[in-house]
Motif scaffolding. Sequence first.
Motif, PDB file in Angstrom:
ATOM      1  N   GLY A 125       3.923  18.805  -2.122  1.00  0.00           N
ATOM      2  CA  GLY A 125       3.640  19.944  -2.982  1.00  0.00           C
ATOM      3  C   GLY A 125       4.906  20.662  -3.380  1.00  0.00           C
ATOM      4  N   LYS A 126       4.697  21.859  -3.890  1.00  0.00           N
ATOM      5  CA  LYS A 126       5.800  22.580  -4.521  1.00  0.00           C
ATOM      6  C   LYS A 126       6.523  23.505  -3.555  1.00  0.00           C
ATOM      7  CE  LYS A 126       6.733  25.132  -8.783  1.00  0.00           C
ATOM      8  NZ  LYS A 126       6.122  25.631 -10.033  1.00  0.00           N
ATOM      9  N   TRP A 127       7.838  23.489  -3.624  1.00  0.00           N
ATOM     10  CA  TRP A 127       8.693  24.362  -2.827  1.00  0.00           C
ATOM     11  C   TRP A 127       9.654  25.087  -3.752  1.00  0.00           C
ATOM     12  CZ3 TRP A 127       8.214  24.957   2.426  1.00  0.00           C
ATOM     13  CH2 TRP A 127       7.491  23.988   3.123  1.00  0.00           C
TER      14      TRP A 127
ATOM     15  N   ALA B 206      11.261  22.181  -6.073  1.00  0.00           N
ATOM     16  CA  ALA B 206      11.098  20.763  -5.758  1.00  0.00           C
ATOM     17  C   ALA B 206       9.611  20.520  -5.598  1.00  0.00           C
ATOM     18  CB  ALA B 206      11.829  20.424  -4.465  1.00  0.00           C
ATOM     19  N   ASN B 207       9.143  19.472  -6.197  1.00  0.00           N
ATOM     20  CA  ASN B 207       7.739  19.089  -6.017  1.00  0.00           C
ATOM     21  C   ASN B 207       7.703  17.690  -5.420  1.00  0.00           C
ATOM     22  OD1 ASN B 207       5.025  18.606  -6.123  1.00  0.00           O
ATOM     23  ND2 ASN B 207       4.901  18.465  -8.377  1.00  0.00           N
ATOM     24  N   TYR B 208       7.139  17.605  -4.218  1.00  0.00           N
ATOM     25  CA  TYR B 208       7.051  16.329  -3.525  1.00  0.00           C
ATOM     26  C   TYR B 208       5.612  15.826  -3.573  1.00  0.00           C
ATOM     27  CZ  TYR B 208      11.399  18.231  -1.632  1.00  0.00           C
ATOM     28  OH  TYR B 208      12.642  18.794  -1.498  1.00  0.00           O
ATOM     29  N   SER B 209       5.457  14.546  -3.835  1.00  0.00           N
ATOM     30  CA  SER B 209       4.118  13.951  -3.804  1.00  0.00           C
ATOM     31  C   SER B 209       4.234  12.517  -3.295  1.00  0.00           C
ATOM     32  CB  SER B 209       3.476  14.000  -5.189  1.00  0.00           C
ATOM     33  OG  SER B 209       4.326  13.405  -6.155  1.00  0.00           O
ATOM     34  N   LEU B 210       3.147  12.030  -2.722  1.00  0.00           N
ATOM     35  CA  LEU B 210       3.186  10.690  -2.146  1.00  0.00           C
ATOM     36  C   LEU B 210       3.006   9.622  -3.212  1.00  0.00           C
ATOM     37  CD1 LEU B 210       1.146  11.050   1.175  1.00  0.00           C
ATOM     38  CD2 LEU B 210       3.593  10.545   0.947  1.00  0.00           C
TER      39      LEU B 210
ATOM     40  N   VAL C 265       8.096   9.018  -1.138  1.00  0.00           N
ATOM     41  CA  VAL C 265       7.799  10.348  -1.671  1.00  0.00           C
ATOM     42  C   VAL C 265       8.439  10.484  -3.043  1.00  0.00           C
ATOM     43  CG1 VAL C 265       8.200  12.823  -1.345  1.00  0.00           C
ATOM     44  CG2 VAL C 265       7.671  11.371   0.629  1.00  0.00           C
ATOM     45  N   LYS C 266       7.616  10.881  -3.991  1.00  0.00           N
ATOM     46  CA  LYS C 266       8.166  11.179  -5.313  1.00  0.00           C
ATOM     47  C   LYS C 266       8.764  12.588  -5.276  1.00  0.00           C
ATOM     48  CE  LYS C 266       6.524  11.902 -10.033  1.00  0.00           C
ATOM     49  NZ  LYS C 266       5.304  11.901 -10.868  1.00  0.00           N
ATOM     50  N   VAL C 267       9.959  12.694  -5.787  1.00  0.00           N
ATOM     51  CA  VAL C 267      10.681  13.964  -5.768  1.00  0.00           C
ATOM     52  C   VAL C 267      10.913  14.405  -7.205  1.00  0.00           C
ATOM     53  CG1 VAL C 267      12.857  15.099  -5.123  1.00  0.00           C
ATOM     54  CG2 VAL C 267      11.893  13.308  -3.652  1.00  0.00           C
TER      55      VAL C 267
HETATM   56  C1  LIG Z   1       3.618  17.827  -8.429  1.00  0.00           C
HETATM   57  O1  LIG Z   1       3.700  16.466  -8.762  1.00  0.00           O
HETATM   58  C2  LIG Z   1       2.444  15.808  -8.775  1.00  0.00           C
HETATM   59  C3  LIG Z   1       2.680  14.328  -8.987  1.00  0.00           C
HETATM   60  O2  LIG Z   1       3.527  14.073 -10.078  1.00  0.00           O
HETATM   61  C4  LIG Z   1       1.574  16.433  -9.849  1.00  0.00           C
HETATM   62  O3  LIG Z   1       0.315  15.810  -9.852  1.00  0.00           O
HETATM   63  C5  LIG Z   1       1.407  17.917  -9.543  1.00  0.00           C
HETATM   64  O4  LIG Z   1       0.692  18.535 -10.575  1.00  0.00           O
HETATM   65  C6  LIG Z   1       2.763  18.583  -9.411  1.00  0.00           C
HETATM   66  N1  LIG Z   1       2.574  19.940  -8.951  1.00  0.00           N
HETATM   67  C7  LIG Z   1       3.202  20.976  -9.499  1.00  0.00           C
HETATM   68  C8  LIG Z   1       2.888  22.300  -8.897  1.00  0.00           C
HETATM   69  O5  LIG Z   1       3.979  20.853 -10.428  1.00  0.00           O
END
Ligand SMILES: *[C@@H]1O[C@H](CO)[C@@H](O)[C@H](O)[C@H]1NC(C)=O
Length: 183
Positions: A41-43, A62-66, A72-74
């Motif tokens: 998630g977002k930091w 920074a937004n991290y997602s799996l 981890v996608k950064v």
């Molecule tokens: C964070 O990245 C994910 C994956 O790309 C996306 O689905 C999500 O909306 C993003 N969240 C924010 C708060 O930008």
Amino acid sequence: MLGVTLTLAGLFSVVVAQVPGFEGCPDVETISTFDVENYMGKWYEQYRYFMIFEAGGKCVTANYSLNNDETVKVVNAQVNSLLGFPSQIEGSARIVDPKDPGKLAVKFPVSPFEGSYWILDTDYDSYAAVWSCQSLLVANTQFAWILTREQNPPQDVIEKAKDAFKKNSISVDLFLKTNQENC
Ligand SMILES: *[C@@H]1O[C@H](CO)[C@@H](O)[C@H](O)[C@H]1NC(C)=O
């Protein structure tokens, strides 16, 4: 100047280290168990060591997602302080050794090298203390970040993150506040 190294949260390209240290990277204690999903998630970046390439950046997030392959996608984003235009860069991070889950390596397409992204401490829902050190032949370069879930967190949240650095004898005097106003 010691050379170039790759960085992490809030960083947009190859940078030249501003806080060179000598000898190998110091021993630090990273978080012993790491729940990667809760870290996603977002930091908001609150503090960082000075870096040439980030100078002029505000509203750094920074937004991290799996990813499907468990990396981890950064997505690091910022706004140019002078001109106001937003930019972002996408990279990926991975846990290098599952036995040491707080030590990640991160890579951005602008560089062939991975940078270290070590989580000293996080409670997942308020703060994270992140540190990076690259050992070079005769020196090392160190970076540090305080990330928070809230854009304008209370001071005790910042202090918790700072404690993680102090515990490891990492200077908190080198931190510069990241502007999160008028984003
Ligand atoms: C964070 O990245 C994910 C994956 O790309 C996306 O689905 C999500 O909306 C993003 N969240 C924010 C708060 O930008």
